[in-house]
Design a protein around this motif. Structure first.
Motif: not given
Length: 436
Positions: A29-36, A319-327
């Protein structure tokens, strides 16, 4: 410092892929949050039975049977239930509420893709589906984004791990189809009922998705020609190896010219085919998948990797979840699917291909001349003929004939005439030759 609010994620389904998605999302979760640039909050996991056995890494307090409440409270809905209903209704509900959707449901996309894409476009939401084709292989995003400025001509894909495993075992271990399928079932590569894989249904759904995406047009599942590997024997595989080929179940999406109208169209088809052992797809072993793309400017491109498996497919989903979150963080509406070309889906008779025809013929003078006459009358040119000697008292011999490229209609007509011939005792097999 992350200033954007946490994004609420609802997960529908906690099978092998869904459980891995939940586990990885919570563990990283922490790593994904940093990317997003925003945190991901898994607000719940909709399941049919909350008491079913699941990994300890899936918190029981997140499980619920109330999918609709989860959907209404989510920014991103991840659907990994499979099947058509209730998945279709849930995704339409999610999209109409403005949530982005991530799915790996190839059957749903193949049969109801346009309906879902339209629903997303109406509210400015986005539908992501990288995991629907090729498991962990990134192929949807390259076709949709990286090659958007190019002109894709053809796609050859090994997109079903079960059939590739079976055909590879037949080629490398000398096993029959039945024996290789038993091993695949024992190892968990094949379902108890392998019809969807062996019959080519799974690959056909993926071929339709790839064709629709690559050629900016709608290719319904009903327009995909499908043949499975049920008729492939060990003798067929051995004969292919002796001729420098390997048998693969191919999903093919191709831009072709309609021989009747002269206009461009799209062919989407699945069948077992011979490919030269020098072709990159010939080296795809075991349950792996690969997609070979031929583009006008970029040239040949190959995407290779694990085509199935919980954690591998979960990689594509996340990967798709990260893309959606960044959008969501960046703002702006989702990008709709490009279906502007509206090319017609053409029948199998319109394609141009090569055949390898194996015949059992009477062992007597004049047979080759009679066979050659049939090919000549149908306007089909022969590239090579291999004649096998009769065995002992066997009154028949074997002919293996490879044609030059002709239309499917002419080649099929030739086979029908061969079946009627007095010198042909049996048409043993007919395989198309691809990748030349």
């Amino acid at each position: 410092m992350i200033e954007y609010r946490n994004l609420r994620v609802a997960l529908l389904g906690a099978g092998s892929v869904g459980s891995q998605v939940a586990t990885l999302m919570l563990e990283h979760s922490d790593e994904l949050a940093a990317r997003i640039g925003a945190g991901l909050e898994l607000i719940g996991i909709a399941v049919r039975n909350v008491d079913a056995p699941r990994p300890d890494t899936v918190p029981r307090e997140l499980l619920t049977t109330d999918a609709e409440s989860l959907i209404l409270g989510a920014d991103i809905v991840v659907e990994l239930m499979g099947g058509i209903e209730p998945a279709r209704s849930y995704l339409l509900q999610a999209l109409s509420s403005g949530a982005d959707v991530v799915t790996g449901n190839k059957a749903l996309l193949a049969n109801h893709g346009p309906e879902l894409f339209d629903a997303a476009e109406q509210v400015g939401a986005q539908l992501y589906y990288e995991a629907a084709v090729g498991g962990a292989i990134p192929i949807i995003r390259p076709l949709r984004d990286s090659l958007a400025g190019d002109r894709v001509q053809r796609i050859l894909g090994i997109v079903n791990g079960t059939t590739n495993f079976v055909l590879d075992r037949m080629d490398s271990e000398g096993e029959s189809l039945e024996a290789a399928l038993a091993v695949a079932t024992e190892l968990g590569y094949a379902e108890a009922d392998p019809t969807a894989d062996v019959g080519g249904y799974d690959a056909a759904q993926k071929a339709g998705i790839l064709a629709s995406l690559a050629f900016h047009t709608v290719v319904p599942a009903s327009a995909v020609h499908r043949e499975g590997i049920e008729g492939i024997t060990l003798d067929t595989v051995v004969q292919a190896r002796n001729g420098g080929y390997v048998v693969k179940l191919l999903a093919i999406a191709e831009r072709i010219v309609d021989p009747i109208s002269g206009e461009d169209g799209v062919s989407a088809r699945v069948y077992p085919a011979l490919i030269p052992r020098t072709h990159p797809l010939a080296a795809v072993r075991g349950a792996n998948n690969a997609v070979f793309v031929e583009a006008e400017a970029a040239g040949p491109l190959m995407f290779y990797g694990a085509g199935a498996g919980g954690v591998q497919t979960a990689s594509a989903v996340l990967g798709d979840v990260v893309s959606a979150a960044r959008r969501h963080v960046a703002g702006g509406p989702g990008v709709g699917e490009s279906t502007h070309a509206e090319l017609p889906a053409l029948p199998i008779d319109a394609i141009r291909t090569r055949y390898q025809i194996t015949l059992s013929v009477v062992d007597q003078p004049g047979v080759l001349a009679a066979i050659a006459t049939i090919f000549s009358e149908q306007g089909v040119s022969v590239e090579a003929v291999q004649q096998g000697a009769p065995g002992g008292d066997d009154p028949t011999a074997t002919l293996v004939i490879v044609t030059h490229e002709e239309t499917e209609a002419d080649l099929a007509a030739t086979v029908r005439e061969l079946e009627k011939s007095d010198v042909v005792t049996r048409v043993v097999s007919v395989l198309r030759v691809e990748g030349l």
